[in-house]
Design a protein around this motif. Structure first.
Motif, PDB file in Angstrom:
ATOM      1  N   ALA A  20       0.821  -1.198   0.000  1.00  0.00           N
ATOM      2  CA  ALA A  20       0.000   0.000   0.000  1.00  0.00           C
ATOM      3  C   ALA A  20       0.861   1.255   0.000  1.00  0.00           C
ATOM      4  O   ALA A  20       1.942   1.300   0.577  1.00  0.00           O
ATOM      5  CB  ALA A  20      -0.913  -0.009   1.212  1.00  0.00           C
ATOM      6  N   LEU A  21       0.325   2.321  -0.677  1.00  0.00           N
ATOM      7  CA  LEU A  21       0.957   3.641  -0.621  1.00  0.00           C
ATOM      8  C   LEU A  21       0.504   4.356   0.641  1.00  0.00           C
ATOM      9  O   LEU A  21      -0.618   4.129   1.126  1.00  0.00           O
ATOM     10  CB  LEU A  21       0.540   4.475  -1.827  1.00  0.00           C
ATOM     11  CG  LEU A  21       1.293   4.289  -3.138  1.00  0.00           C
ATOM     12  CD1 LEU A  21       0.666   5.159  -4.216  1.00  0.00           C
ATOM     13  CD2 LEU A  21       2.772   4.636  -2.982  1.00  0.00           C
ATOM     14  N   PRO A  22       1.306   5.238   1.186  1.00  0.00           N
ATOM     15  CA  PRO A  22       0.830   6.072   2.299  1.00  0.00           C
ATOM     16  C   PRO A  22      -0.382   6.883   1.857  1.00  0.00           C
ATOM     17  O   PRO A  22      -0.506   7.268   0.694  1.00  0.00           O
ATOM     18  CB  PRO A  22       2.031   6.967   2.603  1.00  0.00           C
ATOM     19  CG  PRO A  22       3.211   6.286   2.005  1.00  0.00           C
ATOM     20  CD  PRO A  22       2.702   5.521   0.830  1.00  0.00           C
ATOM     21  N   GLY A  23      -1.273   7.135   2.775  1.00  0.00           N
ATOM     22  CA  GLY A  23      -2.471   7.899   2.438  1.00  0.00           C
ATOM     23  C   GLY A  23      -2.151   9.266   1.866  1.00  0.00           C
ATOM     24  O   GLY A  23      -2.859   9.768   0.975  1.00  0.00           O
ATOM     25  N   SER A  24      -1.071   9.880   2.331  1.00  0.00           N
ATOM     26  CA  SER A  24      -0.723  11.220   1.852  1.00  0.00           C
ATOM     27  C   SER A  24      -0.344  11.194   0.370  1.00  0.00           C
ATOM     28  O   SER A  24      -0.680  12.125  -0.377  1.00  0.00           O
ATOM     29  CB  SER A  24       0.444  11.783   2.673  1.00  0.00           C
ATOM     30  OG  SER A  24       1.596  10.944   2.536  1.00  0.00           O
ATOM     31  N   CYS A  52       0.344   1.663  -7.655  1.00  0.00           N
ATOM     32  CA  CYS A  52       1.620   0.989  -7.899  1.00  0.00           C
ATOM     33  C   CYS A  52       1.477  -0.220  -8.818  1.00  0.00           C
ATOM     34  O   CYS A  52       2.487  -0.777  -9.258  1.00  0.00           O
ATOM     35  CB  CYS A  52       2.241   0.557  -6.576  1.00  0.00           C
ATOM     36  SG  CYS A  52       2.675   1.948  -5.502  1.00  0.00           S
ATOM     37  N   SER A  53       0.235  -0.601  -9.111  1.00  0.00           N
ATOM     38  CA  SER A  53       0.003  -1.761  -9.976  1.00  0.00           C
ATOM     39  C   SER A  53      -0.511  -1.365 -11.350  1.00  0.00           C
ATOM     40  O   SER A  53      -0.865  -2.237 -12.152  1.00  0.00           O
ATOM     41  CB  SER A  53      -1.008  -2.715  -9.309  1.00  0.00           C
ATOM     42  OG  SER A  53      -0.538  -3.149  -8.052  1.00  0.00           O
ATOM     43  N   LEU A  54      -0.578  -0.069 -11.625  1.00  0.00           N
ATOM     44  CA  LEU A  54      -1.082   0.370 -12.925  1.00  0.00           C
ATOM     45  C   LEU A  54      -0.141  -0.076 -14.036  1.00  0.00           C
ATOM     46  O   LEU A  54       1.092   0.064 -13.910  1.00  0.00           O
ATOM     47  CB  LEU A  54      -1.210   1.905 -12.958  1.00  0.00           C
ATOM     48  CG  LEU A  54      -2.296   2.516 -12.065  1.00  0.00           C
ATOM     49  CD1 LEU A  54      -2.181   4.036 -12.060  1.00  0.00           C
ATOM     50  CD2 LEU A  54      -3.680   2.083 -12.543  1.00  0.00           C
ATOM     51  N   PRO A  55      -0.667  -0.612 -15.130  1.00  0.00           N
ATOM     52  CA  PRO A  55       0.206  -1.027 -16.239  1.00  0.00           C
ATOM     53  C   PRO A  55       0.832   0.201 -16.903  1.00  0.00           C
ATOM     54  O   PRO A  55       0.144   1.193 -17.165  1.00  0.00           O
ATOM     55  CB  PRO A  55      -0.749  -1.753 -17.193  1.00  0.00           C
ATOM     56  CG  PRO A  55      -2.101  -1.195 -16.882  1.00  0.00           C
ATOM     57  CD  PRO A  55      -2.096  -0.882 -15.413  1.00  0.00           C
ATOM     58  N   PRO A  56       2.113   0.180 -17.166  1.00  0.00           N
ATOM     59  CA  PRO A  56       2.764   1.339 -17.786  1.00  0.00           C
ATOM     60  C   PRO A  56       2.324   1.508 -19.245  1.00  0.00           C
ATOM     61  O   PRO A  56       2.011   0.539 -19.940  1.00  0.00           O
ATOM     62  CB  PRO A  56       4.249   1.002 -17.690  1.00  0.00           C
ATOM     63  CG  PRO A  56       4.304  -0.479 -17.632  1.00  0.00           C
ATOM     64  CD  PRO A  56       3.065  -0.911 -16.899  1.00  0.00           C
ATOM     65  N   SER A  57       2.283   2.770 -19.692  1.00  0.00           N
ATOM     66  CA  SER A  57       1.987   3.094 -21.079  1.00  0.00           C
ATOM     67  C   SER A  57       2.786   4.339 -21.450  1.00  0.00           C
ATOM     68  O   SER A  57       3.350   4.991 -20.578  1.00  0.00           O
ATOM     69  CB  SER A  57       0.478   3.353 -21.252  1.00  0.00           C
ATOM     70  OG  SER A  57       0.133   4.603 -20.687  1.00  0.00           O
ATOM     71  N   PRO A  58       2.840   4.689 -22.742  1.00  0.00           N
ATOM     72  CA  PRO A  58       3.573   5.909 -23.128  1.00  0.00           C
ATOM     73  C   PRO A  58       3.002   7.167 -22.490  1.00  0.00           C
ATOM     74  O   PRO A  58       3.709   8.163 -22.346  1.00  0.00           O
ATOM     75  CB  PRO A  58       3.419   5.945 -24.655  1.00  0.00           C
ATOM     76  CG  PRO A  58       3.176   4.523 -25.050  1.00  0.00           C
ATOM     77  CD  PRO A  58       2.392   3.939 -23.933  1.00  0.00           C
TER      78      PRO A  58
END
Length: 799
Positions: A20-24, A52-58
């Motif tokens: 998980a990312l910090p809430g901030s 953090c799990s988003l698929p990378p794109s251009p």
């Protein structure tokens, strides 16, 4: 079993917790989405998004890493690229660059930050120096202004800084030389002025330096040859002058681009590892040096549009790795060797527009390479398809030798440097004035912005050297770039008050498609108000975006658009009435000044050239100085206006009539879903249409009367006859009597030649506006030299 299931759930919870990312940081990403106007790349973001799990794109890339042993993650890479639309729209006026910076510093471990083509505007935020882990910062293709903060020198990990395609000012960022890892500095297409400092050699790790299309002037410092790890040095289209330091000591240099400056007269030393050398559009006037023989890795050599004299050595075609050789528009003379050896990879050779004679070697004519030899004095049936001058032309031209080549070289160089220095100093004063005005514009309302913009585009105090320089055009287009509220939406009531209810006494022009009135806004600004009928089936949102785009364009050779008013037609539901509110130019059209014979006020040849040169610069800027380029402009002599200094300005650009309608249509790419295919093919057609129409303008300033209205192409044989004719009687009959006898043969012939090329029925044979401008600049210079005596003609060559 139950215990095992509980343990499995606890383990899964722990793993998810560690990811998980910090809430901030989650809240900061969502705030960023809102600040940037919710670009499509961020569509669907919510508090439940697993960033953090988003698929990378251009268009989007978010990468995370574990921050510490607690298992939480932190963003280390954030890349957002804006929508690739035909028009890059700036973010709304309520956007805050300070809020954006405060949001970004919530990611303290960020190593890569890329925010490209998002419409971000404002001063470059110095507070980004809090991102101490930053290795790459890319904020290119936005509307950032001001200078590069010195505080960026504290970004000790920074390796790459890209701020190209903004409206940055200030001077070269010398303070960044303390960054030990900085290897890439991309600052092209801005308004950075001043000289390149001698401290350039202190950038110990710099491999790529890109400063193209800025306002740099003065000489290149000798210390640039101490950039021992530099691989790319690109400083094209500035105002650099003087001798280029010896770059042979930069052994790592692979790409050198110094095109579009005033460098010369001697060639620089070049390292043997060089792969690409572009020195076109400068003032090199030495013969091709033998030292080029040693460049075994050179693939591209471009020396066009200089003043290189002497013979063309045969060995240049056999350089080991050579693929492209461009030597057009120089003063190369004599004959080519009867036989030459071609490099195995050579594919393109352009030696056109020189003073070469004799026959073209068979190896060059073999068809293996693309060859351009036109506008020389070659003989032989094999090159009849490429236009050649008679041999006498080249012999005579060789006798026309500049005084500086016959003697006084040192004095000439010194004088030239002093003149350029004075001009650049004056330019800097002008830029500083614009800079102050630019800051004021950020605080004023639209009417004040429009008024100031009108003042910024006035032709006051511009050095003659810059008026005659084609390199000035792109930079001058962005000087005076405006702040928010640039495009004002007027009410019809405001326009009626400005024109005394469109009084006939204020009518200053009327054509087939509308009327133009002089008006005065409530703040006292004089404007021209043009009324047009447009097709209401056009998408109004795109139309308004296009008008906003046009209103942002500021160039001293373009009539500025301040705003518009849209009203529905009562009698025509398919049409709307569009009022365009533009800068008022007080000296009429170029055509009107060609017909003032009774008052003996017809423009001189010199004034006609300068007016045409100014208009050409405006058109060239529309083609190349904005993204995307604006083509299919209504280029005609009645749309070229003259200010009180007789400087030409193009009006009604970005507006084209539909060929089968009485209404106006804006650029077709605004209405097209296949923009990219249009973008790729447009240069084969649309810019050539503008070139053709500009050719008609050139023809009219020579003839003093409009070309054949029904069939302008019918004038082309006459133009070609004018170009080739040696009969003074014939020329007297055709050339406007108001200028006959006052224009030099060379100047007149140059204009007629380029006009004939503009009128070619073959689109691909028409020149670019860049070529047209260089020919006009040459025509202005030789006209000046006729009276200044800068050129001496050998007495044996006089007729």
């Amino acid at each position: 079993m139950l215990v095992a299931a509980v343990i499995e759930l606890l383990v899964l919870w722990a793993v998810l917790g560690r990811a998980a990312l910090p809430g901030s940081q989650t809240q900061s990403l969502l705030r960023l989405q809102k600040l940037l106007g919710d670009p499509s790349a961020l569509g669907g973001w919510s508090a439940n998004t697993s960033f953090c799990s988003l698929p990378p794109s251009p268009m989007l890339n978010v990468s995370c890493a574990y921050a510490d042993q607690s298992g939480t993650q932190t963003v280390i890479l954030l890349q957002i690229v804006g929508d690739k639309l035909p028009i890059t729209v700036r973010l709304p006026d309520d956007f805050s660059i300070i809020t954006l910076a405060n949001t970004l510093v919530k990611f303290p471990d960020l190593r890569t930050l890329t925010l490209v083509s998002l419409g971000i505007w404002g001063l470059v935020p110095a507070s980004l120096d809090h991102l101490r882990s930053l290795e790459l910062l890319n904020l290119s293709s936005n509307f950032l202004s001001g200078s590069i903060p010195d505080r960026f020198a504290s970004l000790g990990s920074l390796q790459s800084l890209a701020l190209d395609n903004n409206i940055l000012r200030g001077t070269f960022p010398t303070a960044l030389n303390v960054l030990p890892n900085l290897d890439t500095l991309q600052l092209s297409h801005n308004q950075i002025a001043g000289t390149i400092p001698s401290q350039i050699s202190l950038f110990a790790s710099l491999k790529t330096l890109d400063m193209d299309h800025n306002l740099l002037f003065g000489a290149l410092p000798d210390s640039i040859s101490n950039m021992r790890v530099a691989e790319t040095i690109s400083i094209s289209d500035n105002f650099l002058a003087g001798v280029v330091p010896n770059l042979s000591r930069v052994a790592s240099l692979r790409t050198l681009n110094l095109a579009g400056n005033q460098l010369g007269p001697s060639f620089p030393g070049l390292g043997q590892g060089l792969v690409s050398a572009n020195l076109e559009r400068n003032r090199f006037s030495d013969s091709i040096p033998d030292s080029l023989r040693g460049l075994s890795q050179l693939k591209l050599l471009n020396l066009s549009l200089n003043s290189i004299p002497g013979a063309l050595p045969g060995w240049i075609f056999s350089l080991q790795s050579l693929e492209t050789l461009v030597l057009d528009h120089n003063r190369l003379s004599g004959t080519l060797p009867s036989a030459v050896t071609l490099a195995s990879g050579l594919r393109y050779v352009d030696i056109s527009t020189n003073l070469l004679m004799g026959e073209v070697p068979a190896e060059l004519r073999s068809g293996r390479i693309t060859l351009h030899v036109e506008e020389n004095c070659f003989s032989g049936q094999e090159i009849q398809l490429q236009q050649q001058q008679p041999q006498e032309y080249c012999l005579k031209a060789q006798r026309m030798i500049p005084r500086r080549w016959k003697g006084g070289v040192v004095a000439g160089i010194a004088g030239g440097v002093m003149a350029v220095g004075a001009a650049m100093a004056l330019l800097l004063v002008i830029l500083l004035r614009f800079s102050k005005r630019g800051k004021l514009k950020l605080k004023h309302a639209a009417a004040t912005c429009a008024n100031n913009s009108c003042a910024d585009t006035a032709s006051v105090g511009v050095p003659v050297e810059l008026l005659h320089s084609t390199r000035y055009l792109a930079q001058s287009g962005t000087v005076g770039a405006t702040g928010p509220n640039q495009c004002r939406v007027f009410s019809l009531l405001e326009l009626e008050e400005a024109t005394s209810r469109f009084s006939q006494g204020l009518l200053i022009g009327e054509g087939e498609y509308g009327k133009v009135f002089r008006g005065k806004l409530d703040d006292g600004t004089l404007v021209a108000i043009k009324c047009l009928v447009i097709d209401s089936r056009q998408e109004m949102k795109q139309l308004k975006a296009h008008l906003e785009f046009l209103s942002r364009i500021r160039h001293r050779h373009l009539v500025s658009l301040f705003g518009y008013c849209l009203e529905r037609e009562k009698d025509g539901p398919q049409h709307r009435r569009l009022y365009l509110v533009s800068e008022f130019i007080d000296n009429g059209t170029l055509r009107s000044h060609l017909f003032k014979r009774k008052l003996k006020e017809s423009l001189t040849w010199q004034n006609r050239l300068v007016a045409a040169l100014g208009a050409g610069r405006g058109i060239h800027y529309l083609h190349t100085g904005v993204v995307p380029g604006i083509f299919n402009n209504d280029v005609r002599i009645t749309n070229i206006l003259l200010d009180h200094n007789f400087v030409g300005k193009v009006s009604d650009f970005g507006l084209a009539r539909h060929p089968e309608s009485e209404s106006y249509h804006f650029h077709s790419f605004l209405l097209s879903h296949s923009f990219f295919s249009f973008f790729l093919s447009r240069k084969l057609a649309t810019d050539k249409r503008d070139v053709y129409n500009f050719g008609l303008t050139l023809l009219e300033i020579v003839l003093g009367r409009p070309p054949t209205v029904d069939n302008p192409m019918a004038m082309k044989p006459k133009v070609q006859e004018l170009v080739s004719s040696s009969s003074s009687v014939f020329r007297t009959e055709m050339v406007d009597s108001a200028i006959s006898g006052t224009c030099s043969e060379d100047s007149l012939s140059t204009v007629l030649e380029i006009a004939a090329k503009c009128l070619s029925s073959d689109l691909t044979a028409r020149p670019s506006m860049e070529d047209v401008l260089w020919n006009l600049q040459y025509a202005v210079q030789v006209q000046d030299q006729r009276f200044s005596g800068e050129y001496l003609e050998d007495s044996s060559g006089r007729e």
